[in-house]
Structures are given as C-alpha cells and as structure tokens.
Design a protein around this motif. Structure first.
Motif: not given
Ligand code: AMP
Length: 238
Positions: A170-189
């Motif tokens: 998946x395009x969102x399973x590339x490392x850059x996107x993963x780190x952004x998703x983790x940051x979004x998870x901690x901040x928003x979720x």
C-alpha cells in the motif's frame, strides 16, 4: 458478594495505531461473535478503487498519511450503520468498528447518534514495532488477506495464498507515510484513550497474534459479547 454486570458488548471499537493488528483481530471476531466489521480504511480504499466522489476526495489525504476530514468520515459511518447487517434480531445496533473514531469530533458524532461503544479494545504497540510491521506488510486487494515479507510470507512471493491475486504494498505503508500516520495517531487519536477510559480494555498488541486474539476473545466473552441473537434476546428480557 454482589457484582455489577457490565453492559453487554454489542457496539465494540477496536482502537490502536495503524499496524497494531486491528484488522487481523477484527476478522477473527466477526466469525466468532457474528458482528459486522466496519473498517473505515477498507471502505475508503474501496471508494478510491471505484473512483467514487468520496474516493476522489479521500485519496490525497490517504496517500499523504493524513486523516480524511471528519465530516466525510462521519457521513460514511452514519450511512453504514443503517445497513441491515448492523441490526441484531432484536433491532439492537451491533458492530465492530475498526479505524473509527480516530478523532474526538468523530467520537462526539457517534455519541450524538446514541451509538457510543459498550466496549473499547485498545491494542497497544510501540512505534518501532509498528514501523517494522508495516514496511513489510503486503495486502491482497482481492480478499483482504494480510501478509508480511518476513513474518507471514505467502507461499509464492507476491501472490495471495487464498485467492491467487497479486499482493500490493500500500502507498500508505511506505516508511515516510507510516511515520506521518503514527504522528497523526498520537496527536489526534491518542486522546480517545482517556475519553473512553470507563469502557476501555488495554491489550498488549506486541504479543504473538494468537495470544493477542486469545486475550481479546476472553475480554469480549467476559463482557457478554455473544454470537447468538436468541441468547441475546433472552438476556435482554431477564
Ligand atoms: P487504515 O487502513 O485504518 O489504517 O486507514 C487508512 C487510511 O484511511 C488512514 O491513514 C486515513 O487516511 C484514512 N482513514 C481511515 N479511517 C479514518 C478515520 N476514521 N478518520 C480519518 N481518516 C481515516
């Protein structure tokens, strides 16, 4: 000795960072407890693949590892929970939410629809474990089966064992996107952990998948989640 019985778990939320194992756990729970699995990530990917207006709007956010705006997500779930598969035979709304809510406004929308959760299962996993998991994850676009190039390799590289479809990274399973998703998870979720404290159970999501599942299943059983609508009806009137 008297003990207060918790509310039977009919509306369940699986909470956890991307890659915490929510999808794997959800698939098993659907079979065991007859709950409808509502994965907003799967719904959005289907919308993107079909080129629907929602998919066109969501794609850019998803590729960038960002969250899709709340109003789109709330509308998507509001429509989905109206489907007949989310109603038990007693008319009670039952579902297993995976990937929703991801923000406080999404949780508010669920409450406003009287669809707040009876139980929240939080799969806790360190970020470093998540990055290792997701970079190697390969997904079947045909049947949704998950694989991993090291931990759960398909028999034939790049091909789904179950349905023979070519696997995708998946395009969102590339490392850059993963780190952004983790940051979004901690901040928003992350704030949802506190929000749901009264009905939340934490499970160590870094354990082996079978052990995670055992713990989740025993949590659901102890909270009265049952597969059989007739049993549910009986318990509702007793
Ligand atoms: P998932 O497969 O659950 O990791 O979701 C994949 C992507 O879909 C996320 O990175 C978001 O871009 C989007 N997404 C899924 N669920 C939500 C949600 N509840 N709110 C906002 N964006 C979402």
């Amino acid at each position: 000795m008297s003990s207060v019985q918790p509310k039977p778990a009919n509306r369940i939320i699986l909470l956890g960072a991307p890659g915490a194992g929510k999808g794997t756990v959800a698939k098993a729970l659907v079979d065991l407890f007859g709950l409808s699995h509502l994965s907003t990530g799967d719904m959005l990917r289907a919308a993107v693949a079909a080129g629907t207006p929602l998919g066109v709007q969501a794609k850019g956010f998803m590729d960038a590892g960002a969250l899709v705006p709340d109003e789109l997500m709330v509308g998507l779930i509001a429509d989905r929970v109206q489907q007949p598969d989310c109603k038990g035979s007693t008319g009670l709304v039952r579902f297993l939410l995976d990937g929703f809510p991801r923000t406080l406004p999404q949780a508010d929308a669920l409450d406003q629809s009287q669809l707040g959760p009876d139980l929240v299962v939080y799969l806790e996993v360190d970020d470093s474990v998540i990055v290792d998991r997701l970079c190697g994850r390969r997904t079947c676009p045909g049947c949704g089966s998950p694989f991993h190039i090291h931990f759960a390799a398909p028999k034939v590289p790049g091909i789904c064992d179950r349905c023979g479809t070519a696997l995708v990274h998946r395009s969102d399973d590339q490392e850059d996107a993963i780190r952004k998703r983790l940051e979004a998870f901690h901040r928003q979720t992350g704030p949802l952990v506190g929000r749901y404290a009264s009905c939340l159970v934490k499970i160590d999501g870094a354990l082996a998948p079978a052990d995670v599942l055992t713990q989740v299943v025993s949590t659901l059983r102890s909270r009265g989640a049952i597969a059989d609508d007739a049993t549910q009806a009986a318990s509702a009137v007793s």
